[in-house]
Design an enzyme around this catalytic site. Structure first.
Site: not given
Lengths: 393, 261
Positions: A288, A372, A374, A376
């Site tokens: 599982q 390219e 970040t 953030d």
């Protein structure tokens, strides 16, 4: 229950045109037959397999969306996306090589270059006889490219270029570098693109060694000390940060698709391993906890495929905004990075071995996550778009 | 002058095949061109270049969906294609396929026919041989080299005892082995051009054939059941302090348990 293709649960394949599928299949076939047998050795050595460049040119992947008159294949935006997907199924470094050549070198020369510059460079870049690189990021200016320090001082017949660029894919390999610099004492609005050629006096490069990510990709620093760039090597069609940012849009679009390829490879490897690896007398994919992982991976991959497909449609209609591309780059890479790490977990100890390939992808995606734009900063782009409140200026 | 190359689709060699009622269920499986056929296509293209003024025609027995893979053959550089698409052909055996191919290929009057040595689905490798027999043409299988001079051919095959060279006259049928050449990849430009090349679809009726005779319902050879290969048991590590002890234990196991020495 009808048979399913575990890598295409939503029948996304049907959404592409026959031509787009054929383009993808041709590139994927090449990647499997010609590139994957080479990658382990080059990844370990920290080298890019340069011997594949003429083959990539022959296939026609460089600048594939550009017109035939420049030696290109004129494929659709979606086909270009699928090319990136197929290349990154192989390695993010391979996709980076092609993205840079296509989106960051050929695209600005096509879009902002003079007809003479186009005729001189595009056919040679399309065939892979020449390699290009793109210089925007600097040692002290990553997320804030407008703060760049590289300057071009006007002199008789051209400009003198001074400064340095950092983290440049293909830098040491390049015959031509598309370098962005402020002109005179100007601010961000004065930024122009310069075609700096290998061998120009005062132009030097240095390779970053000992990387733990994108090992099969050449990353370099570029140095300019009073490099004379003649006026005919200046891109006439654009001024300001808009120029380099429009190029990044092209490259980010390719990355959003490329991430699907890396994720697909890792998911397929994990699924295969989970079905083959037996513990307690049964395949571990039957447990599982492992099924939960595989199910999450399959779900994320499906979502990534759909985002990429829709973005491709919008790009084809010239309606893909920088915000849409930013969202797709950010989230697809985020998902791919998770999938690659989970694939490594499912492989157990085998997962840390280069031969199982998944940790190579996981490590590569660490770079893709912050290059390219970040992860953030891409959140801040969307944040500003939906709130109207910029978190940075 | 014309060269005909026979192509078929097989399940993607990377795909996991599911079984339904004991037979392969390919409904959701990606199909690819039979890899051996690509050597035949490459050879046809190279021979056409050498011979000059030569059309290469690809012939495939498939369904409407197969056009996509057939156009990939066109993208490699083949000039035109014929798809034989008829529902009645589901389950047809290699001899029936050969009869269908004969009806499609004979009117094209090719100088010679090339095909892959076998399909990687069932590995039968029968249809091209049966085609040669039905046409009354010569046939060399598993060729590693082919030279055409006028209406004569010289073909080499790699036999168990060394290289075999055959000479004969055209028309003839050849099947390609892997050592024949290195198939090219369809280029993106080739793919873009492929959609403009002629691709003709024919039914059994168009070929003047009777579905009751060559259709799957009348097949002489029928696939009745498939099983997955048995799962491999885990290997065993022979224990022992020294190499000599391990060797002794291995010999004992081979003699007494495996009973192979």
């Amino acid at each position: 229950m009808a048979a399913i293709n575990p890598s295409d649960l939503y029948l996304v394949d049907e959404l592409f045109s026959e031509e787009e599928r054929s383009v993808r299949d041709a590139v994927l076939k090449w990647v499997r037959a010609r590139f994957l047998p080479l990658i382990e050795e080059h990844y370990e050595a920290g080298t890019f397999p340069l011997e594949v460049v003429p083959e990539l040119g022959e296939l026609g992947v460089f600048g594939a969306t550009l017109p035939e008159e420049y030696g290109c294949a004129a494929v659709s935006a979606t086909a270009y996306g699928l090319i990136n997907q197929a290349l990154e199924y192989g390695d993010s470094g391979l996709r980076s090589f092609v993205s840079v050549q296509s989106g960051l070198v050929m695209y600005p020369i096509f879009r902002y270059g003079s007809e003479e510059q186009r005729r001189r460079w595009l056919p040679l870049l399309a065939s892979g006889e020449r390699v290009g690189c793109f210089g925007l990021t600097e040692p002290n200016h990553g997320s804030n490219p407008g703060g760049m320090e590289t300057r071009a001082r006007p002199v008789d017949g051209g400009y003198l270029l001074n400064g340095a660029k950092a983290w440049i894919t293909n830098g040491c390999l390049a015959d031509v570098a598309v370098v962005w610099a402020k002109v005179g004492d100007g601010d961000g609005k004065s930024i122009r693109g310069f075609l700096v050629e290998k061998g120009m006096t005062g132009f030097a490069t240095a390779e970053y060694r000992k990387k733990l990510s994108l090992r099969a990709s050449v990353t370099s620093e570029l140095f300019f000390k009073d490099v004379f760039v003649p006026t005919e090597n200046v891109l006439p069609g654009v001024e300001g940060l808009r120029g380099p940012l429009s190029c990044l849009n092209q490259a980010r679009y390719g990355i959003a698709w490329g991430a699907v390829g890396a994720a697909q490879f890792c998911y397929e490897a994990a699924l295969r391993y989970g079905r083959e690896r037996t513990q307690f007398d049964r395949p571990i994919a039957g447990f599982q906890l492992q099924q939960l992982k595989l199910s999450e991976m399959a779900t994320a991959l499906t979502r990534m495929q759909l985002i990429a497909w829709r973005l491709g449609q919008l790009k084809g209609e010239d309606r893909a905004t920088p915000v849409m591309i930013s969202l797709a780059k950010r989230d697809n890479v985020f998902q791919a990075r998770r999938i690659a790490r989970t694939a490594r977990e499912i492989h157990g100890a085998m997962g840390i071995m280069l031969e199982s390939q998944v940790m190579r992808h996981a490590n590569n995606l660490e770079s893709v996550y912050t290059y390219e734009g970040t992860h953030d900063v891409h959140h801040l782009i969307l944040g500003e778009a939906i709130t109207g409140l910029p978190a940075y200026s | 002058m014309r060269i005909v190359v026979i192509v078929k689709e097989v399940a993607d060699t990377e795909a996991v095949i599911s079984l339904k009622d004991g037979l392969p269920d390919l409904s959701a499986t990606a199909m690819v061109n039979n890899p051996y056929d690509e050597y035949a296509v490459e050879e046809a293209l190279q021979q056409a270049d050498k011979l000059g003024d030569c059309t290469v025609t690809a012939v495939m027995v498939g369904r409407e969906k197969s056009k996509e893979n057939l156009r990939k053959i066109l993208a490699m550089g083949v000039g035109e294609a014929v798809l034989i698409d008829d529902e009645a052909l589901a389950g047809a055996d290699p001899l029936q396929i050969a009869q269908v191919l004969k009806a499609a290929i004979e009117p094209l009057e090719p100088a010679f026919v090339l095909a892959g040595r076998q399909g990687v689905d069932y590995d039968w490798g029968l249809a091209p041989l049966a085609l040669a027999e039905l046409l009354g043409w010569g046939h060399v299988g598993l060729i590693a080299k082919l030279e055409i001079t006028g209406s004569a051919f010289k073909a080499e095959t790699e036999g168990d005892d060394g290289l075999l060279t055959f000479e004969g006259s055209l028309p003839a049928v050849f099947t390609a082995d892997k050592s024949l050449n290195e198939p090219r990849y369809p280029s993106l430009k080739g793919i873009m051009q492929a959609k403009k090349k002629p691709l003709e679809t024919k039914t059994l009726a168009d070929l003047g054939l009777d579905a009751a005779a060559v259709g799957g319902a009348a097949a002489g050879l029928k696939l009745i059941n498939c099983n997955y290969p048995p799962r491999k048991e885990a290997g065993r590590v022979i224990a022992g302090e020294t190499a000599a002890e391990k060797a002794a234990a291995l010999v004992k196991a081979l003699r007494e348990e495996a009973k192979v020495i």
